[in-house]
Design a protein around this motif. Structure first.
Motif, PDB file in Angstrom:
ATOM      1  N   UNK A  37      -7.042  11.579  -1.868  1.00 54.95           N
ATOM      2  CA  UNK A  37      -7.197  12.010  -0.475  1.00 54.95           C
ATOM      3  C   UNK A  37      -8.160  10.888   0.290  1.00 54.95           C
ATOM      4  N   UNK A  38      -9.116  10.664  -0.507  1.00 57.63           N
ATOM      5  CA  UNK A  38     -10.400   9.628   0.312  1.00 57.63           C
ATOM      6  C   UNK A  38      -9.599   8.341   0.426  1.00 57.63           C
ATOM      7  N   UNK A  39      -8.627   7.595  -0.420  1.00 55.70           N
ATOM      8  CA  UNK A  39      -8.060   6.587  -0.315  1.00 55.70           C
ATOM      9  C   UNK A  39      -6.895   6.712   1.041  1.00 55.70           C
ATOM     10  N   UNK A  43      -9.344  10.169 -13.054  1.00 53.14           N
ATOM     11  CA  UNK A  43      -8.186   9.275 -13.072  1.00 53.14           C
ATOM     12  C   UNK A  43      -8.113   8.250 -12.042  1.00 53.14           C
ATOM     13  N   UNK A  44      -7.613   7.150 -12.372  1.00 51.78           N
ATOM     14  CA  UNK A  44      -7.534   6.095 -11.194  1.00 51.78           C
ATOM     15  C   UNK A  44      -6.272   6.148 -10.346  1.00 51.78           C
ATOM     16  N   UNK A  45      -6.492   6.046  -8.943  1.00 48.18           N
ATOM     17  CA  UNK A  45      -5.064   5.900  -8.182  1.00 48.18           C
ATOM     18  C   UNK A  45      -4.930   4.615  -7.595  1.00 48.18           C
ATOM     19  N   UNK A  46      -4.132   3.850  -7.973  1.00 44.20           N
ATOM     20  CA  UNK A  46      -3.824   2.385  -7.062  1.00 44.20           C
ATOM     21  C   UNK A  46      -3.797   2.760  -5.661  1.00 44.20           C
ATOM     22  N   UNK A  47      -4.556   2.057  -4.993  1.00 43.02           N
ATOM     23  CA  UNK A  47      -4.514   2.262  -3.398  1.00 43.02           C
ATOM     24  C   UNK A  47      -2.947   2.056  -2.879  1.00 43.02           C
ATOM     25  N   UNK A  53     -12.437  -5.284   2.264  1.00 42.30           N
ATOM     26  CA  UNK A  53     -12.480  -5.448   0.743  1.00 42.30           C
ATOM     27  C   UNK A  53     -12.581  -4.077   0.365  1.00 42.30           C
ATOM     28  N   UNK A  54     -11.882  -3.427  -0.522  1.00 37.37           N
ATOM     29  CA  UNK A  54     -12.064  -2.048  -1.007  1.00 37.37           C
ATOM     30  C   UNK A  54     -12.287  -2.258  -2.507  1.00 37.37           C
ATOM     31  N   UNK A  55     -13.386  -1.620  -2.980  1.00 33.68           N
ATOM     32  CA  UNK A  55     -13.737  -1.821  -4.518  1.00 33.68           C
ATOM     33  C   UNK A  55     -13.312  -0.182  -5.237  1.00 33.68           C
ATOM     34  N   UNK A  69      -6.899   8.788   3.602  1.00 36.89           N
ATOM     35  CA  UNK A  69      -7.728   8.784   4.924  1.00 36.89           C
ATOM     36  C   UNK A  69      -8.100   7.191   5.241  1.00 36.89           C
ATOM     37  N   UNK A  70      -8.828   6.647   4.388  1.00 36.94           N
ATOM     38  CA  UNK A  70      -9.390   5.025   4.698  1.00 36.94           C
ATOM     39  C   UNK A  70      -8.178   4.132   4.994  1.00 36.94           C
ATOM     40  N   UNK A  71      -7.108   4.480   4.334  1.00 43.20           N
ATOM     41  CA  UNK A  71      -5.795   3.533   4.534  1.00 43.20           C
ATOM     42  C   UNK A  71      -5.236   3.795   5.877  1.00 43.20           C
ATOM     43  N   UNK A  72      -5.127   5.003   6.199  1.00 39.22           N
ATOM     44  CA  UNK A  72      -4.604   5.533   7.562  1.00 39.22           C
ATOM     45  C   UNK A  72      -5.512   4.913   8.633  1.00 39.22           C
ATOM     46  N   UNK A  73      -6.750   4.802   8.502  1.00 35.20           N
ATOM     47  CA  UNK A  73      -7.627   4.115   9.580  1.00 35.20           C
ATOM     48  C   UNK A  73      -7.305   2.581   9.607  1.00 35.20           C
ATOM     49  N   UNK A  74      -7.015   2.061   8.414  1.00 41.28           N
ATOM     50  CA  UNK A  74      -6.619   0.443   8.363  1.00 41.28           C
ATOM     51  C   UNK A  74      -5.299   0.228   8.906  1.00 41.28           C
ATOM     52  N   UNK A  75      -4.362   1.250   8.533  1.00 41.67           N
ATOM     53  CA  UNK A  75      -3.059   0.985   9.179  1.00 41.67           C
ATOM     54  C   UNK A  75      -2.827   1.104  10.758  1.00 41.67           C
ATOM     55  N   UNK A  76      -3.635   2.306  11.253  1.00 40.80           N
ATOM     56  CA  UNK A  76      -3.781   2.252  12.594  1.00 40.80           C
ATOM     57  C   UNK A  76      -4.256   1.267  13.302  1.00 40.80           C
TER      58      UNK A  76
END
Length: 325
Positions: A112-114, A143-147, A97-99, A116-123
């Motif tokens: 950049x933060x998102x 500025x918001x970045x949709x994941x 769950x990502x907030x 890196x996090x997404x890369x770990x999850x995909x792996x």
């Protein structure tokens, strides 16, 4: 559908398609539906506390196992602890769950933060359920970045939950949207919604959402200016008059995470102080999980006079506080 597609393009530079949009009566129901649809009892789901507390009940009530990946606080902002995240992952972890933006701290996660996090999850084949209900309440300079907007590969592993309810104060109309570009995941989620007959929506919520997205941008701009000034008021007032309370300046939301640890109170004492002595009703920090001890969450999405009154009440009793009482 058109107003949502246009809103995402204009506000977030995110190109979505009509067929990605699935109705849901709220974000919390969407979280529970995701748990039920994509995991099994005994599976593990990662949360990043301190965080919006319905995340916890969505896991517990569906008999899944909560895994805490606490955020790191540095220089008045929260950051992902990715080293800890990697250590917590095992074959039983199926979802995170990502907030985004973060509640209660108000951090606006960077691309950049998102990534890196997404890369770990995909792996590790972990599905990202991204709660982005505060995505339109971004404060000045951020500025918001949709994941799911980061790349097509990342989008295939993301379920995005959004709604006009926080932005335009229409939560009572029970109208939210879940964006799922992955057709297989979307079909599974749709079957889950249809199985309990909550996918139809209601005419009041649909009309209100359409009106908000089609005609609400000018109002939202003024709202954000007002919230910015309320945040500045809290920050300056605490610095000048209540130095033992250090607000974390939010990058998003109308919420201020108040660091009260220097007051010298335990968690029960702090809650009692705010309610019984200062006579203010904040959200109690421990409710948000690990890292919430010593904090209170203040809502500044209200008239400035109320914000000022709350601060004045705290000031009157805080500076004469005897910690062991």
């Amino acid at each position: 559908y058109e107003t949502q597609v246009n809103w995402m393009r204009k506000r977030h530079q995110w190109e979505i398609r009509k067929e990605w949009i699935v109705f849901c009566p709220g974000i919390v129901p969407a979280l529970n539906l995701c748990v039920a649809a994509f995991t099994r009892p005994g599976d593990k789901i990662i949360v990043q506390p301190p965080v919006y507390f319905p995340f916890f009940s969505a896991i517990k009530n569906n008999r899944r196992i909560q895994v805490d990946n606490p955020l790191k606080m540095m220089d008045g902002r929260y950051y992902f602890n990715l080293d800890d995240l990697v250590k917590k992952i095992d074959p039983k972890v199926k979802m995170i769950f990502l907030c985004n933006p973060q509640n209660p701290g108000g951090s606006v996660w960077t691309p950049e933060e998102l990534t890196e996090l997404a890369g770990i999850c995909i792996k590790n084949n972990i599905l990202i359920v991204s709660d982005e209900i505060h995505s339109d309440l971004i404060l000045k300079g951020f500025r918001h970045t949709p994941t799911a907007s980061l790349s097509n590969e990342i989008a295939e592993h993301v379920i995005t939950c959004m709604a006009p309810s926080k932005t335009f104060n229409i939560a009572g109309l029970s109208t939210s949207s879940v964006f799922i570009s992955n057709k297989r995941l979307r079909n599974i989620f749709n079957r889950s919604i249809e199985s309990i007959h909550i996918g139809m929506g209601n005419i009041f919520g649909i009309i209100a959402s359409e009106a908000a997205y089609a005609h609400g941008e000018e109002w939202l701009s003024k709202l954000l200016d007002y919230i910015n000034r309320n945040v500045e008021l809290v920050t300056e007032y605490c610095r000048n008059h209540i130095p033992n309370i250090k607000p974390m300046k939010p990058e998003a939301t109308y919420l201020v995470w108040m660091d009260c640890r220097d007051m010298g109170l335990d968690k029960k004492g702090l809650k009692k102080f705010m309610i019984e002595k200062a006579r203010v009703g904040f959200n109690d920090g421990p409710t948000f999980g690990h890292g919430g001890e010593g904090f209170q969450r203040m809502n500044v999405g209200c008239p400035r006079s109320l914000v000022r009154e709350a601060l004045h009440r705290i000031e009157k009793v805080a500076n004469n506080l005897v910690p062991d009482q």
